[in-house]
Motif scaffolding. Structure first.
Motif, PDB file in Angstrom:
ATOM      1  N   PRO A   1       0.820  -1.225   0.000  1.00 22.84           N
ATOM      2  CA  PRO A   1       0.000   0.000   0.000  1.00 22.84           C
ATOM      3  C   PRO A   1       0.849   1.267   0.000  1.00 22.84           C
ATOM      4  O   PRO A   1       2.001   1.231   0.418  1.00 22.84           O
ATOM      5  N   LEU A   2       0.223   2.366  -0.464  1.00 23.09           N
ATOM      6  CA  LEU A   2       0.965   3.620  -0.541  1.00 23.09           C
ATOM      7  C   LEU A   2       1.293   4.139   0.855  1.00 23.09           C
ATOM      8  O   LEU A   2       0.459   4.077   1.744  1.00 23.09           O
ATOM      9  N   SER A   3       2.495   4.636   1.007  1.00 23.02           N
ATOM     10  CA  SER A   3       2.882   5.205   2.295  1.00 23.02           C
ATOM     11  C   SER A   3       2.778   6.721   2.224  1.00 23.02           C
ATOM     12  O   SER A   3       3.743   7.440   2.406  1.00 23.02           O
ATOM     13  N   GLY A   4       1.567   7.237   1.835  1.00 24.24           N
ATOM     14  CA  GLY A   4       1.387   8.682   1.693  1.00 24.24           C
ATOM     15  C   GLY A   4       1.166   9.033   0.230  1.00 24.24           C
ATOM     16  O   GLY A   4       1.155   8.155  -0.636  1.00 24.24           O
ATOM     17  N   ALA A   5       0.933  10.313  -0.052  1.00 26.86           N
ATOM     18  CA  ALA A   5       0.701  10.738  -1.425  1.00 26.86           C
ATOM     19  C   ALA A   5       1.544  11.953  -1.750  1.00 26.86           C
ATOM     20  O   ALA A   5       1.820  12.783  -0.876  1.00 26.86           O
ATOM     21  N   SER A   6       1.956  12.040  -3.026  1.00 26.50           N
ATOM     22  CA  SER A   6       2.809  13.154  -3.423  1.00 26.50           C
ATOM     23  C   SER A   6       2.496  13.532  -4.866  1.00 26.50           C
ATOM     24  O   SER A   6       2.099  12.687  -5.674  1.00 26.50           O
ATOM     25  N   THR A   7       2.623  14.809  -5.168  1.00 25.82           N
ATOM     26  CA  THR A   7       2.396  15.235  -6.554  1.00 25.82           C
ATOM     27  C   THR A   7       3.705  15.628  -7.217  1.00 25.82           C
ATOM     28  O   THR A   7       3.709  16.281  -8.250  1.00 25.82           O
ATOM     29  N   ARG A   8       4.829  15.214  -6.611  1.00 28.05           N
ATOM     30  CA  ARG A   8       6.098  15.711  -7.132  1.00 28.05           C
ATOM     31  C   ARG A   8       6.400  15.190  -8.529  1.00 28.05           C
ATOM     32  O   ARG A   8       7.082  15.836  -9.307  1.00 28.05           O
ATOM     33  N   TRP A   9       5.875  13.996  -8.878  1.00 30.99           N
ATOM     34  CA  TRP A   9       6.153  13.447 -10.226  1.00 30.99           C
ATOM     35  C   TRP A   9       5.492  14.302 -11.294  1.00 30.99           C
ATOM     36  O   TRP A   9       6.007  14.402 -12.406  1.00 30.99           O
ATOM     37  N   TYR A  10       4.352  14.879 -10.921  1.00 29.19           N
ATOM     38  CA  TYR A  10       3.664  15.749 -11.896  1.00 29.19           C
ATOM     39  C   TYR A  10       4.528  16.957 -12.228  1.00 29.19           C
ATOM     40  O   TYR A  10       4.586  17.407 -13.359  1.00 29.19           O
ATOM     41  N   GLY A  11       5.201  17.454 -11.173  1.00 26.81           N
ATOM     42  CA  GLY A  11       6.055  18.606 -11.397  1.00 26.81           C
ATOM     43  C   GLY A  11       7.240  18.290 -12.299  1.00 26.81           C
ATOM     44  O   GLY A  11       7.772  19.176 -12.961  1.00 26.81           O
ATOM     45  N   ARG A  12       7.602  16.997 -12.336  1.00 24.97           N
ATOM     46  CA  ARG A  12       8.796  16.634 -13.110  1.00 24.97           C
ATOM     47  C   ARG A  12       8.497  16.375 -14.580  1.00 24.97           C
ATOM     48  O   ARG A  12       9.425  16.260 -15.384  1.00 24.97           O
ATOM     49  N   ILE A  13       7.209  16.259 -14.918  1.00 23.06           N
ATOM     50  CA  ILE A  13       6.851  15.948 -16.317  1.00 23.06           C
ATOM     51  C   ILE A  13       7.467  16.973 -17.262  1.00 23.06           C
ATOM     52  O   ILE A  13       8.118  16.639 -18.245  1.00 23.06           O
ATOM     53  N   GLY A  14       7.272  18.251 -16.905  1.00 18.94           N
ATOM     54  CA  GLY A  14       7.713  19.316 -17.787  1.00 18.94           C
ATOM     55  C   GLY A  14       9.229  19.375 -17.943  1.00 18.94           C
ATOM     56  O   GLY A  14       9.726  19.957 -18.908  1.00 18.94           O
ATOM     57  N   ARG A  15       9.918  18.770 -16.990  1.00 18.53           N
ATOM     58  CA  ARG A  15      11.384  18.843 -17.067  1.00 18.53           C
ATOM     59  C   ARG A  15      11.990  17.624 -17.764  1.00 18.53           C
ATOM     60  O   ARG A  15      13.202  17.501 -17.868  1.00 18.53           O
ATOM     61  N   LEU A  16      11.129  16.703 -18.215  1.00 14.64           N
ATOM     62  CA  LEU A  16      11.639  15.538 -18.950  1.00 14.64           C
ATOM     63  C   LEU A  16      12.358  16.026 -20.203  1.00 14.64           C
ATOM     64  O   LEU A  16      11.936  16.974 -20.859  1.00 14.64           O
ATOM     65  N   ASP A  17      13.405  15.335 -20.541  1.00 16.34           N
ATOM     66  CA  ASP A  17      14.221  15.727 -21.679  1.00 16.34           C
ATOM     67  C   ASP A  17      13.414  15.620 -22.988  1.00 16.34           C
ATOM     68  O   ASP A  17      12.986  14.528 -23.364  1.00 16.34           O
ATOM     69  N   GLY A  18      13.183  16.730 -23.641  1.00 12.08           N
ATOM     70  CA  GLY A  18      12.494  16.724 -24.945  1.00 12.08           C
ATOM     71  C   GLY A  18      10.994  16.527 -24.855  1.00 12.08           C
ATOM     72  O   GLY A  18      10.346  16.207 -25.839  1.00 12.08           O
ATOM     73  N   PHE A  19      10.415  16.743 -23.655  1.00 11.66           N
ATOM     74  CA  PHE A  19       8.975  16.505 -23.502  1.00 11.66           C
ATOM     75  C   PHE A  19       8.132  17.494 -24.305  1.00 11.66           C
ATOM     76  O   PHE A  19       7.244  17.113 -25.061  1.00 11.66           O
ATOM     77  N   TRP A  20       8.416  18.777 -24.121  1.00 17.09           N
ATOM     78  CA  TRP A  20       7.558  19.789 -24.757  1.00 17.09           C
ATOM     79  C   TRP A  20       7.564  19.704 -26.282  1.00 17.09           C
ATOM     80  O   TRP A  20       6.488  19.729 -26.883  1.00 17.09           O
ATOM     81  N   PRO A  21       8.727  19.568 -26.924  1.00 10.88           N
ATOM     82  CA  PRO A  21       8.704  19.434 -28.394  1.00 10.88           C
ATOM     83  C   PRO A  21       7.911  18.201 -28.841  1.00 10.88           C
ATOM     84  O   PRO A  21       7.182  18.264 -29.833  1.00 10.88           O
ATOM     85  N   SER A  22       8.037  17.089 -28.069  1.00  9.44           N
ATOM     86  CA  SER A  22       7.320  15.873 -28.460  1.00  9.44           C
ATOM     87  C   SER A  22       5.811  16.051 -28.318  1.00  9.44           C
ATOM     88  O   SER A  22       5.046  15.656 -29.194  1.00  9.44           O
ATOM     89  N   LEU A  23       5.402  16.662 -27.200  1.00  5.87           N
ATOM     90  CA  LEU A  23       3.972  16.902 -26.993  1.00  5.87           C
ATOM     91  C   LEU A  23       3.427  17.787 -28.104  1.00  5.87           C
ATOM     92  O   LEU A  23       2.377  17.511 -28.694  1.00  5.87           O
ATOM     93  N   SER A  24       4.189  18.835 -28.389  1.00  3.63           N
ATOM     94  CA  SER A  24       3.772  19.767 -29.426  1.00  3.63           C
ATOM     95  C   SER A  24       3.654  19.062 -30.777  1.00  3.63           C
ATOM     96  O   SER A  24       2.662  19.221 -31.493  1.00  3.63           O
ATOM     97  N   LEU A  25       4.657  18.251 -31.106  1.00  3.56           N
ATOM     98  CA  LEU A  25       4.634  17.526 -32.386  1.00  3.56           C
ATOM     99  C   LEU A  25       3.424  16.599 -32.463  1.00  3.56           C
ATOM    100  O   LEU A  25       2.679  16.588 -33.446  1.00  3.56           O
ATOM    101  N   SER A  26       3.204  15.832 -31.375  1.00  5.45           N
ATOM    102  CA  SER A  26       2.084  14.887 -31.375  1.00  5.45           C
ATOM    103  C   SER A  26       0.749  15.603 -31.527  1.00  5.45           C
ATOM    104  O   SER A  26      -0.123  15.164 -32.269  1.00  5.45           O
ATOM    105  N   LEU A  27       0.605  16.735 -30.819  1.00  3.22           N
ATOM    106  CA  LEU A  27      -0.654  17.485 -30.909  1.00  3.22           C
ATOM    107  C   LEU A  27      -0.846  18.055 -32.302  1.00  3.22           C
ATOM    108  O   LEU A  27      -1.944  17.988 -32.865  1.00  3.22           O
TER     109      LEU A  27
END
Lengths: 357, 266
Positions: B42-68
């Motif tokens: 079971p989860l030992s608590g909850a965190s939203t920190r992974w959501y904050g890291r999405i935008g910092r993934l290497d090459g995320f924004w160009p890929s999202l933009s291209l796909s859209l």
């Protein structure tokens, strides 16, 4: 009913490729008149209706509606109301939405639209169903909505394209009577297209019998039945006895014809030697010899009881047959295989030119 | 007694199947809120920190933009071309209309991998090497069948007498199409657009052959992430995509009703 012509169709022609569907049709209809275009499929009756609606502009001729030449006016500026065979109700709108459609498109004020919708729906006795979805209605109710929608815009002419043919027989017969009353009540000018002779005779002030793109006869129902102008009109409306023969003489609009069942007299003007069909309506035939009347004998082939009347089919020999309609009050009805003689008045006997086919 | 048993079995199967299909989505959503890099129940608590890291993934924004870009453009083009083709097939007296309809829909039946390799070879042969344009054309091949199929079905049920009825009631031809045909076909339009958008956005097998190092669509980029660093950031991203899809479905339901889109009503 005023005598002023309301819809004047003159010389209207329409071709589809090599086929002539309408061949210089003339038809004048008075304001408030109910006219039926009657004929078999392919006779051009629907094409003529579509030409009046503006959905299929004619190749030649003119159409004038309410004193205005509309030959080349598109349908949306004609002010006609059409009730289609499939009803063509808009599935995404409610009953009231359908009826209001024409007025909304014309930009009528909301209060006026509401009044007109209410009036049209109450005329067709659907006043309580305005908010229903179209898919929640029965066939008969949909038919009424289609009618209300066409009436609501107060068109110069109402056009019915086989509008009752999708209803079952009993409902159709009720609608015929009700529709005629309703149209007379709102003083509508209407044209029905149908292949159903009963509908034509019930609904109309005049019937135009159409064949091969032409109007063969335009007459009041009673006259159409009693005085058919052509063999086609005779065959298409009502039952008849028909016997082929050759003209041997005649005078004063009466011809003497030699037929397999004997010498017959008939109304008509033909030269001696002409091949003709001699015809009469079944209710003109009476058992017996009659005085100065046509008569023929034969053996009864079938007797069909139809409630108020009985149809007797007689084999008169040489391929000829007689069809007699006897009323229920007849003292004694013949039986199958009986030898009988029938007589009928010369004044009710017609001669038509035999068709080449 | 028999029917009762049958009903119980049917419901058990149905619920089991639904759970089997939906549980992975629940797991991924739960994992996205995991406080630790390794997902553990079971989860030992909850965190939203992974959501904050999405935008910092290497090459995320160009890929999202291209796909859209590719998804939206290919859907828009498919809707126009597919609808026009459907009108010609369902309405016109086109010789070989049925064959043409089958041809249009045929890419649906072809494995994506085969389609991808075939397009790659073909584009090379004719010297069509611009990645972005090649991707768009390839996605058109993928999305057009969805639109064509749905619109042909929608149009074949459409009664063209409705347009005539509208014209006699005072509408111009164009007005009739707008007031009668468009509302009647709106469900087909919306559902085919939705299908097309999703088919393009999550397409992997065709895209993989046509992308290069600099321009990768989102699904390809995501697979790369999972190979490099499998942490809950991807789960967070997946959850967001899931949420986006749900929002699209809800809007569609509001606009025309999902029951109409599924073709179960009327």
């Amino acid at each position: 009913m005023s005598a002023a012509p309301h819809l004047v169709i003159s010389g209207v022609s329409k071709r589809f490729g090599a086929a002539t569907v309408l061949d210089r049709v003339d038809l004048t209809i008075r304001r408030g008149e109910l006219v039926t275009l009657l004929g078999p499929s392919g006779c051009g009756k629907t094409t003529l209706l579509r030409a009046i609606a503006g959905l299929a502009p004619p190749d030649g001729g003119t159409i004038a509606l309410a004193g205005r030449d509309v030959t080349h006016v598109p349908p949306h500026r004609r002010n006609v109301g059409v009730v289609f065979q499939s009803y063509a109700l808009f599935p995404h709108l409610t009953v009231a939405g359908n009826v209001a459609f024409g007025l909304k498109v014309r930009g009528a004020p909301k209060a006026e639209i509401d009044r007109a919708v209410e009036r049209a729906l109450s005329l067709v006795k659907l006043g309580h169903l305005g908010s229903r979805r179209i898919s929640a209605l029965s066939g008969g109710q949909q038919q009424r909505v289609a009618l209300a929608r066409a009436i609501a815009v107060e068109p110069d002419v109402l056009l019915f394209d086989e509008a009752l043919s999708a209803l079952d027989r009993k409902l159709r017969e009720e609608m015929q009577v009700e529709l005629r009353r309703l149209l007379q009540e709102v003083k509508a000018t209407a044209i029905f297209v149908t292949h159903d002779q009963d509908e034509a005779l019930t609904m109309s002030d005049r019937v135009a019998v159409m064949n091969k793109g032409r109007i063969e006869q335009l007459a009041e129902p009673r006259e159409l039945y009693a005085r058919p102008a052509s063999l086609f009109a005779l065959n298409f409306v009502g039952l008849s006895t028909r016997i082929a023969g050759q003209v041997v003489g005649g005078s004063n609009g009466t011809v003497e014809v030699v037929t397999p069942v004997g010498r017959l007299s008939a109304r008509g003007a033909f030269q001696p030697g002409a091949s003709v069909i001699v015809a009469t309506r079944p209710e003109q035939l009476r058992l017996g010899t009659g005085d100065g009347a046509n008569s023929a004998a034969g053996r009864v082939r079938s007797v069909v009881f139809q409630g108020s009347r009985t149809l007797v089919d007689v084999d008169a020999g040489a391929g000829a047959s007689l069809l007699a309609e006897l009323s229920g009050r007849e003292a004694e009805l013949p039986r199958v295989h009986d030898e009988v003689r029938f007589a009928w008045p010369v004044a009710e006997t017609f001669a038509f030119a035999a068709e080449a086919s | 007694m028999m029917t009762r048993t049958a009903i119980i079995i049917c419901w058990t199967l149905a619920i089991g199947l639904a759970l089997f299909l939906l549980l992975p989505l629940v797991v991924i959503a739960a994992a996205s809120f995991s406080p630790t890099p390794v997902f553990d129940l079971p989860l030992s608590g909850a965190s939203t920190r992974w959501y904050g890291r999405i935008g910092r993934l290497d090459g995320f924004w160009p890929s999202l933009s291209l796909s859209l870009q590719i998804a939206v453009l290919s859907t828009a083009l498919s809707l126009v071309a597919g609808t026009l083709a459907a009108i010609a097939i369902a309405r016109g007296r086109l010789p070989g209309a049925t064959a043409l309809g089958t041809l249009l829909v045929s890419p649906l039946m072809m494995p994506g991998l085969v389609l991808g390799i075939a397009l790659l070879q073909y584009f090379r042969m004719i010297g069509f090497t611009a990645t972005w344009s090649a991707l768009l054309v390839a996605h058109l091949v993928v999305t057009l069948p969805y639109v064509a199929r749905t619109m042909i079905a929608g149009l074949s049920r459409f009664d063209f007498t409705l347009i005539e009825a509208a014209r006699t009631l005072g509408c111009t031809y164009a007005g009739s199409v707008l007031r009668v045909m468009v509302p009647a076909l709106a469900p087909s339009f919306l559902i085919s657009g939705l299908f097309s958008l999703l088919a393009s956005f999550d397409n992997y097998p065709v895209s993989i052959f046509l992308t290069d190092v600099r321009s990768k669509t989102l699904p390809i980029r995501m697979l790369q992430y999972i190979e490099e660093a499998p942490d809950p950031t991807l789960a967070a991203l997946s959850t967001l995509i899931l949420a986006g899809t749900l929002v699209l479905l809800l809007i569609s339901d509001r606009l025309v009703g999902l029951h109409r889109m599924a073709g179960t009503a009327d």
